[in-house]
Scaffold this motif. Sequence first.
Motif, PDB file in Angstrom:
ATOM      1  N   PRO A  69       0.841  -1.194   0.000  1.00 23.11           N
ATOM      2  CA  PRO A  69       0.000   0.000   0.000  1.00 23.11           C
ATOM      3  C   PRO A  69       0.883   1.254   0.000  1.00 23.11           C
ATOM      4  CG  PRO A  69      -0.783  -1.551   1.645  1.00 23.11           C
ATOM      5  CD  PRO A  69       0.547  -2.057   1.161  1.00 23.11           C
ATOM      6  N   TRP A  70       0.457   2.258  -0.711  1.00 21.14           N
ATOM      7  CA  TRP A  70       1.199   3.515  -0.798  1.00 21.14           C
ATOM      8  C   TRP A  70       1.450   4.101   0.591  1.00 21.14           C
ATOM      9  CZ3 TRP A  70       3.712   5.787  -4.737  1.00 21.14           C
ATOM     10  CH2 TRP A  70       4.146   7.106  -4.545  1.00 21.14           C
ATOM     11  N   GLN A  91       6.930   2.342  -9.089  1.00 22.87           N
ATOM     12  CA  GLN A  91       5.767   2.775  -9.864  1.00 22.87           C
ATOM     13  C   GLN A  91       4.557   2.893  -8.948  1.00 22.87           C
ATOM     14  OE1 GLN A  91       4.321  -0.024 -12.854  1.00 22.87           O
ATOM     15  NE2 GLN A  91       3.650   1.665 -14.129  1.00 22.87           N
ATOM     16  N   GLY A  92       3.933   4.046  -8.962  1.00 22.28           N
ATOM     17  CA  GLY A  92       2.689   4.234  -8.234  1.00 22.28           C
ATOM     18  C   GLY A  92       1.540   3.615  -9.009  1.00 22.28           C
ATOM     19  N   VAL A  93       0.562   3.062  -8.283  1.00 17.78           N
ATOM     20  CA  VAL A  93      -0.622   2.474  -8.907  1.00 17.78           C
ATOM     21  C   VAL A  93      -1.834   3.255  -8.416  1.00 17.78           C
ATOM     22  CG1 VAL A  93      -2.018   0.388  -9.184  1.00 17.78           C
ATOM     23  CG2 VAL A  93       0.477   0.204  -8.972  1.00 17.78           C
ATOM     24  N   PRO A 101      -2.111   7.685  -5.427  1.00 16.93           N
ATOM     25  CA  PRO A 101      -1.750   6.274  -5.577  1.00 16.93           C
ATOM     26  C   PRO A 101      -2.296   5.436  -4.430  1.00 16.93           C
ATOM     27  CG  PRO A 101       0.213   7.671  -5.530  1.00 16.93           C
ATOM     28  CD  PRO A 101      -0.955   8.546  -5.283  1.00 16.93           C
ATOM     29  N   LYS A 102      -2.705   4.228  -4.764  1.00 15.02           N
ATOM     30  CA  LYS A 102      -3.198   3.294  -3.753  1.00 15.02           C
ATOM     31  C   LYS A 102      -2.103   2.297  -3.374  1.00 15.02           C
ATOM     32  CE  LYS A 102      -7.119   0.386  -2.661  1.00 15.02           C
ATOM     33  NZ  LYS A 102      -8.459  -0.020  -3.001  1.00 15.02           N
ATOM     34  N   TYR A 103      -1.314   1.903  -4.345  1.00 14.83           N
ATOM     35  CA  TYR A 103      -0.237   0.944  -4.123  1.00 14.83           C
ATOM     36  C   TYR A 103       1.052   1.461  -4.737  1.00 14.83           C
ATOM     37  CZ  TYR A 103      -4.043  -2.236  -3.025  1.00 14.83           C
ATOM     38  OH  TYR A 103      -5.152  -2.800  -2.463  1.00 14.83           O
ATOM     39  N   VAL A 104       2.150   0.818  -4.356  1.00 12.92           N
ATOM     40  CA  VAL A 104       3.444   1.112  -4.956  1.00 12.92           C
ATOM     41  C   VAL A 104       4.090  -0.217  -5.343  1.00 12.92           C
ATOM     42  CG1 VAL A 104       4.663   1.226  -2.731  1.00 12.92           C
ATOM     43  CG2 VAL A 104       5.630   2.360  -4.738  1.00 12.92           C
ATOM     44  N   LYS A 121      14.965   4.240 -11.054  1.00 10.33           N
ATOM     45  CA  LYS A 121      14.120   4.533 -12.206  1.00 10.33           C
ATOM     46  C   LYS A 121      12.711   4.806 -11.710  1.00 10.33           C
ATOM     47  CE  LYS A 121      16.816   1.387 -14.970  1.00 10.33           C
ATOM     48  NZ  LYS A 121      16.914   0.055 -15.513  1.00 10.33           N
ATOM     49  N   GLU A 122      12.163   5.928 -12.142  1.00  8.42           N
ATOM     50  CA  GLU A 122      10.774   6.223 -11.798  1.00  8.42           C
ATOM     51  C   GLU A 122       9.931   5.900 -13.018  1.00  8.42           C
ATOM     52  OE1 GLU A 122       8.064   9.959 -10.420  1.00  8.42           O
ATOM     53  OE2 GLU A 122      10.106   9.816  -9.650  1.00  8.42           O
ATOM     54  N   ILE A 123       8.998   4.998 -12.845  1.00 11.64           N
ATOM     55  CA  ILE A 123       8.158   4.544 -13.946  1.00 11.64           C
ATOM     56  C   ILE A 123       6.862   5.337 -13.936  1.00 11.64           C
ATOM     57  CG2 ILE A 123       7.009   2.519 -14.925  1.00 11.64           C
ATOM     58  CD1 ILE A 123       9.095   0.821 -13.371  1.00 11.64           C
ATOM     59  N   ILE A 124       6.362   5.641 -15.107  1.00 12.93           N
ATOM     60  CA  ILE A 124       5.099   6.388 -15.225  1.00 12.93           C
ATOM     61  C   ILE A 124       4.032   5.650 -14.420  1.00 12.93           C
ATOM     62  CG2 ILE A 124       3.281   7.121 -16.828  1.00 12.93           C
ATOM     63  CD1 ILE A 124       5.512   7.276 -18.974  1.00 12.93           C
ATOM     64  N   PRO A 125       3.244   6.363 -13.605  1.00 14.64           N
ATOM     65  CA  PRO A 125       2.232   5.703 -12.776  1.00 14.64           C
ATOM     66  C   PRO A 125       1.279   4.841 -13.598  1.00 14.64           C
ATOM     67  CG  PRO A 125       2.435   8.002 -12.161  1.00 14.64           C
ATOM     68  CD  PRO A 125       3.258   7.809 -13.409  1.00 14.64           C
ATOM     69  N   MET A 126       0.855   3.746 -13.012  1.00 14.61           N
ATOM     70  CA  MET A 126      -0.129   2.874 -13.646  1.00 14.61           C
ATOM     71  C   MET A 126      -1.514   3.288 -13.157  1.00 14.61           C
ATOM     72  SD  MET A 126      -0.691  -1.253 -13.442  1.00 14.61           S
ATOM     73  CE  MET A 126       0.592  -1.697 -14.595  1.00 14.61           C
TER      74      MET A 126
END
Length: 151
Positions: A69-70, A91-93, A101-104, A121-126
């Motif tokens: 969880p975030w 990556q944030g979800v 974001p709800k999850y990471v 690396k920071e990935i574009i949020p899902m």
Amino acid sequence: VLKDQVECISREFDLILSNPPFCQVDHGTLPPDPDKAMARFELSFNMSDLMRISSESLNKQGVMCCVYPWARRAELHQIAEKYGLQLHAEQGVHSKADRSPKYVLTAWKISKCSQDDLHPKEIIPMVLENEEGHLSHELRAFEMKLRHSIG
């Protein structure tokens, strides 16, 4: 330095994937079903256990990936650092684009073995759902990749 290199080479796993219990025991109501309680709550396995075991089990190039969880993100980072894990990617979800974001989703490497840049690396949020409540473009594309790789 040689001791650290030998220690890293003796590790076994290239990849560890985990969907660990998310909830601390004192943060919610335990389900009556013991299997569900064990899957959702940190009854016999917690975040610290996951990070310790991962740091002891990854080989030199190994990566440990997990979802939390975030709200527990800062704690996750702190415990990973305690066990010598370095954030490789994150990556944030989000349930919807306009929500927090709800999850990471995170990927970790052994810091003393990693030759990576110090910046993760920071990935574009899902985003999981579009405005109409249907699967987002990102999630549909991910689903198609999985189907293609399986079938």
